[in-house]
Scaffold this motif. Structure first.
Motif, PDB file in Angstrom:
ATOM      1  N   ILE A 341       0.834  -1.205   0.000  1.00 11.38           N
ATOM      2  CA  ILE A 341       0.000   0.000   0.000  1.00 11.38           C
ATOM      3  C   ILE A 341       0.868   1.255   0.000  1.00 11.38           C
ATOM      4  O   ILE A 341       2.079   1.202   0.235  1.00 11.38           O
ATOM      5  N   ARG A 342       0.218   2.380  -0.237  1.00 14.20           N
ATOM      6  CA  ARG A 342       0.904   3.667  -0.246  1.00 14.20           C
ATOM      7  C   ARG A 342       1.142   4.161   1.185  1.00 14.20           C
ATOM      8  O   ARG A 342       0.497   3.717   2.132  1.00 14.20           O
ATOM      9  N   PHE A 343       2.052   5.111   1.284  1.00 15.07           N
ATOM     10  CA  PHE A 343       2.350   5.748   2.573  1.00 15.07           C
ATOM     11  C   PHE A 343       1.078   6.315   3.197  1.00 15.07           C
ATOM     12  O   PHE A 343       0.815   6.136   4.391  1.00 15.07           O
ATOM     13  N   VAL A 344       0.255   6.981   2.389  1.00 20.45           N
ATOM     14  CA  VAL A 344      -0.969   7.609   2.887  1.00 20.45           C
ATOM     15  C   VAL A 344      -1.946   6.561   3.426  1.00 20.45           C
ATOM     16  O   VAL A 344      -2.636   6.785   4.433  1.00 20.45           O
ATOM     17  N   ASP A 345      -1.993   5.397   2.781  1.00 21.98           N
ATOM     18  CA  ASP A 345      -2.894   4.331   3.220  1.00 21.98           C
ATOM     19  C   ASP A 345      -2.427   3.736   4.547  1.00 21.98           C
ATOM     20  O   ASP A 345      -3.252   3.339   5.378  1.00 21.98           O
ATOM     21  N   ALA A 346      -1.110   3.664   4.731  1.00 26.28           N
ATOM     22  CA  ALA A 346      -0.564   3.130   5.981  1.00 26.28           C
ATOM     23  C   ALA A 346      -0.923   4.038   7.154  1.00 26.28           C
ATOM     24  O   ALA A 346      -1.272   3.559   8.244  1.00 26.28           O
ATOM     25  N   ILE A 347      -0.850   5.343   6.930  1.00 26.61           N
ATOM     26  CA  ILE A 347      -1.252   6.301   7.971  1.00 26.61           C
ATOM     27  C   ILE A 347      -2.727   6.101   8.301  1.00 26.61           C
ATOM     28  O   ILE A 347      -3.136   6.040   9.467  1.00 26.61           O
ATOM     29  N   SER A 348      -3.539   5.988   7.287  1.00 27.60           N
ATOM     30  CA  SER A 348      -4.971   5.801   7.486  1.00 27.60           C
ATOM     31  C   SER A 348      -5.265   4.513   8.241  1.00 27.60           C
ATOM     32  O   SER A 348      -6.089   4.491   9.163  1.00 27.60           O
ATOM     33  N   ASP A 349      -4.569   3.429   7.870  1.00 23.71           N
ATOM     34  CA  ASP A 349      -4.758   2.146   8.555  1.00 23.71           C
ATOM     35  C   ASP A 349      -4.396   2.242  10.027  1.00 23.71           C
ATOM     36  O   ASP A 349      -5.116   1.748  10.900  1.00 23.71           O
ATOM     37  N   GLY A 350      -3.252   2.864  10.311  1.00 23.84           N
ATOM     38  CA  GLY A 350      -2.818   3.001  11.698  1.00 23.84           C
ATOM     39  C   GLY A 350      -3.787   3.813  12.517  1.00 23.84           C
ATOM     40  O   GLY A 350      -4.073   3.489  13.684  1.00 23.84           O
ATOM     41  N   LEU A 351      -4.325   4.857  11.904  1.00 25.01           N
ATOM     42  CA  LEU A 351      -5.278   5.713  12.595  1.00 25.01           C
ATOM     43  C   LEU A 351      -6.597   4.977  12.823  1.00 25.01           C
ATOM     44  O   LEU A 351      -7.181   5.022  13.913  1.00 25.01           O
ATOM     45  N   ARG A 352      -7.053   4.253  11.807  1.00 21.24           N
ATOM     46  CA  ARG A 352      -8.315   3.514  11.911  1.00 21.24           C
ATOM     47  C   ARG A 352      -8.222   2.429  12.997  1.00 21.24           C
ATOM     48  O   ARG A 352      -9.114   2.297  13.841  1.00 21.24           O
ATOM     49  N   GLN A 353      -7.151   1.660  12.968  1.00 21.52           N
ATOM     50  CA  GLN A 353      -7.004   0.586  13.951  1.00 21.52           C
ATOM     51  C   GLN A 353      -6.812   1.131  15.365  1.00 21.52           C
ATOM     52  O   GLN A 353      -7.217   0.503  16.339  1.00 21.52           O
ATOM     53  N   SER A 354      -6.214   2.315  15.476  1.00 22.82           N
ATOM     54  CA  SER A 354      -6.092   2.949  16.790  1.00 22.82           C
ATOM     55  C   SER A 354      -7.456   3.399  17.299  1.00 22.82           C
ATOM     56  O   SER A 354      -7.734   3.309  18.510  1.00 22.82           O
ATOM     57  N   MET A 355      -8.305   3.871  16.408  1.00 23.06           N
ATOM     58  CA  MET A 355      -9.673   4.241  16.806  1.00 23.06           C
ATOM     59  C   MET A 355     -10.438   3.014  17.291  1.00 23.06           C
ATOM     60  O   MET A 355     -11.253   3.099  18.215  1.00 23.06           O
ATOM     61  N   GLU A 356     -10.169   1.881  16.669  1.00 23.53           N
ATOM     62  CA  GLU A 356     -10.816   0.638  17.104  1.00 23.53           C
ATOM     63  C   GLU A 356     -10.259   0.168  18.443  1.00 23.53           C
ATOM     64  O   GLU A 356     -10.988  -0.386  19.270  1.00 23.53           O
ATOM     65  N   GLN A 357      -8.967   0.376  18.647  1.00 26.84           N
ATOM     66  CA  GLN A 357      -8.306  -0.060  19.876  1.00 26.84           C
ATOM     67  C   GLN A 357      -8.700   0.799  21.073  1.00 26.84           C
ATOM     68  O   GLN A 357      -8.846   0.301  22.189  1.00 26.84           O
ATOM     69  N   HIS A 358      -8.852   2.112  20.848  1.00 27.11           N
ATOM     70  CA  HIS A 358      -9.135   3.062  21.935  1.00 27.11           C
ATOM     71  C   HIS A 358     -10.510   3.693  21.689  1.00 27.11           C
ATOM     72  O   HIS A 358     -10.644   4.590  20.857  1.00 27.11           O
ATOM     73  N   ASN A 359     -11.516   3.246  22.432  1.00 33.21           N
ATOM     74  CA  ASN A 359     -12.866   3.748  22.161  1.00 33.21           C
ATOM     75  C   ASN A 359     -13.089   5.159  22.686  1.00 33.21           C
ATOM     76  O   ASN A 359     -14.156   5.730  22.479  1.00 33.21           O
ATOM     77  N   GLU A 360     -12.088   5.732  23.374  1.00 28.00           N
ATOM     78  CA  GLU A 360     -12.186   7.129  23.790  1.00 28.00           C
ATOM     79  C   GLU A 360     -11.117   7.990  23.117  1.00 28.00           C
ATOM     80  O   GLU A 360     -10.679   9.008  23.644  1.00 28.00           O
ATOM     81  N   LEU A 361     -10.730   7.567  21.920  1.00 27.16           N
ATOM     82  CA  LEU A 361      -9.838   8.379  21.089  1.00 27.16           C
ATOM     83  C   LEU A 361     -10.682   9.252  20.168  1.00 27.16           C
ATOM     84  O   LEU A 361     -11.603   8.761  19.509  1.00 27.16           O
ATOM     85  N   VAL A 362     -10.371  10.545  20.147  1.00 30.56           N
ATOM     86  CA  VAL A 362     -11.127  11.508  19.341  1.00 30.56           C
ATOM     87  C   VAL A 362     -10.185  12.130  18.308  1.00 30.56           C
ATOM     88  O   VAL A 362      -9.070  12.531  18.640  1.00 30.56           O
TER      89      VAL A 362
END
Length: 658
Positions: A341-362
């Protein structure tokens, strides 16, 4: 002065009197100690006790309050131990800042108090963040934030009011209009009749309250708190009062007309209320005498405790260890399932999975919701996580960084997207003066990541192309991450979000859609402060980060006979000194490549440190390569000359041939 008892019982009436009397008597004692040289500075709230006490007494204990330096009554009403207050003002260890800050520049989570910083304005945005956390958790609570009439001229005041109004946050913005900002009278500070007139422009309710009338303050705040707990919204309050002493004691009051001083002296909130209670039979002279004796004994006993405390012990190790909140890095291992994947997609993936990991992340930022951000990194996030957690913000970087700090104070995590790293200058103050210093000052974590799309080479010109990491690597308390590859970007972003310290996460725009890599599909982490050795050789050490790593790789590909260690730093604070020293001791030569201009950049510090630590191993001068000392130009030819991409090859070959 007219007092309306309403449904208050005698115990409450008497309690409000005692709560005002206590800070007044403490202040009178502090003024004596100031003259004796036993404290260094004092900001007097004499004459304004009714505001601090009335507001604090109306709030619930679990509701946060953000006072200023004239709000001693907030601390005493919340029953902050006097010996700790006295130790704080003497710079001793049992204070709240371990001698690192003075007066009321501290907070106490135990008492739900968040102290000010000298820049005044950011605490209003912090109040927004605290209130936002309560709203997201569906807790019907109110947050009260104090400011003075002088600070209402700051941009942070207007930004915070606008955010609170747009988001319907239950914040009481309490302006103590005491007539003067240091020596500047109100007629030289603003040109409206009342400061609350500004509320209309923000679609907010407002009230003017007699700040010297304790029953009016208390009853109106009680009423407002009930209303705000029922229907969340902000209210702007203007307390009319007066400052009976100087801005701080050294300033004096010679600039105040004597007639005006006498007029306000007659409106003293304590003496007037005392007269009223005597008349009502709630107080007696004997009871007054008894209360004063009790408070005096408490003050003297706690002063003895503070005076008996030894001067604070200076310990460099302790000081350094308290700059950052402790972080026990937890490794989340990569799995074998990868996707290219592209660099931009990796950032998006990391951010998405962090939102799933931390339910109080805004996530907060301009256009990050339905639009997905200008680089589409949060595209689809609203559908998955909802608009409460993926929040479009007004264009007000300072208030949003401050609000992120407020979320952290109230136990949540925040990721703020700067639309472009250049725009962080509009939010610079809360980053370097609040987030960076808050743990060192009073052990409060700043659990905030600021994403920084940065860098040139894309023809974006002076305001959308800076790589400004050096603004922050210089500031103790901040961490700075700057990946060059998709796999690193995802893993480091996940770690940055897990880290309870403030992290500036730089993402080079030029890499977003031009660099691909195999990235594990699962949630994995990479530790901060560990560099990556991309190539090994014994002729020269190349150190770089971000886009510079790719320029170095391209150069080495063009010179296959050149054998170099290529170190990708990945994070700049903390920085992997061990990796650099080890390589230089092997190769004897060092060149540092950065996209930023050279003067004051990270390359300069690396060069200096290597000279100090590895001088005897060097076979040639250390070389630094960076962009020329101009803003980033727009035209392609100009930008090509600005960037160090071509110059790096020439300097590298010269160094190897030295």
């Amino acid at each position: 002065m007219r007092y309306h008892i309403g449904d208050l019982d005698q115990e409450t009436l008497l309690g409000l009197y005692e709560k005002m009397l206590k800070p007044r008597m403490i202040e009178e004692k502090m003024l004596i100690l100031l003259r004796q040289g036993k404290i260094s500075k004092w900001f007097s709230g004499i004459g304004q006790e009714a505001i601090s006490v009335g507001v604090t007494a109306a709030l619930k204990e679990e509701e946060y309050i953000l006072p200023m330096h004239r709000n001693l009554g907030v601390f005493t009403t919340r029953d902050v131990p006097l010996n700790r207050l006295f130790s704080q003002w003497q710079g001793k260890a049992k204070g709240f800042t371990k001698g690192r800050d003075r007066s009321f520049h501290f907070g106490s989570q135990e008492h739900r108090i968040v102290g000010m910083i000298s820049h005044l304005g950011p605490q209003l945005g912090v109040a927004d963040g605290i209130a936002l956390a309560d709203v997201l958790r569906k807790k019907r609570r109110v947050t009260a934030a104090f400011t003075g009439e002088g600070a209402t001229s700051e941009g942070d005041f207007h930004e915070a009011l606008n955010v609170a109004s747009v988001w319907n946050l239950p914040v009481l913005f309490c302006i103590e209009n005491n007539g003067y900002g240091l020596s500047t009278p109100t007629n030289e500070q603003y040109n409206c009749e009342h400061l609350v007139d500004r509320a209309k422009g923000y679609g907010m309710e407002c009230r003017i309250i007699d700040g010297n009338n304790i029953l009016e303050v208390h009853s109106k705040i009680v009423e407002l708190c009930k209303a705000l707990r029922k229907r969340s919204r902000p209210v702007l309050l203007e307390f009319k009062t007066f400052r009976m002493r100087g801005h701080e004691e050294a300033s004096g009051t010679k600039y105040v007309p004597e007639k005006l001083m006498k007029q306000w002296a007659k409106k003293d909130p304590i003496s007037n209320y005392e007269t009223f209670l005597l008349k009502e039979g709630v107080l007696s002279e004997k009871k007054i005498e008894g209360l004063k004796e009790k408070i005096a004994e408490e003050i003297n006993a706690n002063l003895e405790l503070a005076f008996a405390e030894d001067a604070i012990n200076s310990n460099v190790s302790n000081e350094l260890n308290d700059v950052y909140h402790g972080f026990n890095y937890q490794e989340f291992k990569r799995n074998n399932e990868v996707k290219n994947i592209r660099f931009v997609d990796a950032i998006s993936d990391g951010l998405r999975q962090s939102m799933e990991q931390h339910n109080e992340l805004v996530i907060m930022g301009q256009d990050v919701a339905e639009y997905g951000g200008v680089f589409k990194i949060t595209e689809g996030f609203v559908k998955q996580f909802g608009k409460k957690r993926v929040r479009n913000t007004p264009i007000c970087e300072s208030a949003i960084v401050s609000a992120a700090m407020g979320l952290s104070i109230n136990g949540m995590k925040a990721v703020v997207e700067m639309q472009f790293a250049d725009f962080v200058s509009s939010g610079f103050n809360p980053v370097v003066n609040y987030l960076a210093k808050v743990h060192y000052r009073w052990a409060q974590k700043a659990d905030v990541v600021i994403r920084m799309p940065c860098g040139g080479g894309v023809g974006a010109g002076p305001f959308h192309s800076q790589t400004n990491e050096a603004w922050f690597t210089k500031t103790p308390g901040l961490k700075v991450v700057y990946p060059a590859f998709p796999e690193d970007a995802k893993g480091l972003l996940i770690t940055a979000i897990n880290d309870p310290n403030p992290v500036l996460f730089f993402e080079h725009k030029g890499l977003y859609r031009s660099v691909y890599g195999d990235v594990p599909e699962n949630y994995y982490s990479i530790p901060l402060g560990v560099a990556s050795l991309l190539k090994e050789g014994d002729e020269v050490t190349i150190v770089s980060y971000g886009a510079g790593v790719h320029w170095a790789l391209e150069t080495l590909e063009n010179h296959p006979k050149l054998h170099a260690d290529l170190i990708d730093l990945r994070s700049l604070q903390p920085l992997d000194w061990k990796a650099i020293y080890s390589s230089v001791r092997k190769t004897g030569r060092l060149i540092i490549l950065q996209e930023d201009t050279l003067f004051g950049g990270i390359a300069s510090d690396i060069a200096a440190q290597v000279m100090e630590q590895c001088f005897e191993y060097l076979d040639a001068p250390i070389k630094r390569v960076g962009s020329i000392e101009t803003p980033v130009p727009f035209a392609k030819n100009l930008e090509n000359d600005y960037l160090p991409r071509k110059r790096f090859e020439d300097v590298l070959l010269e160094l190897v041939a030295y």
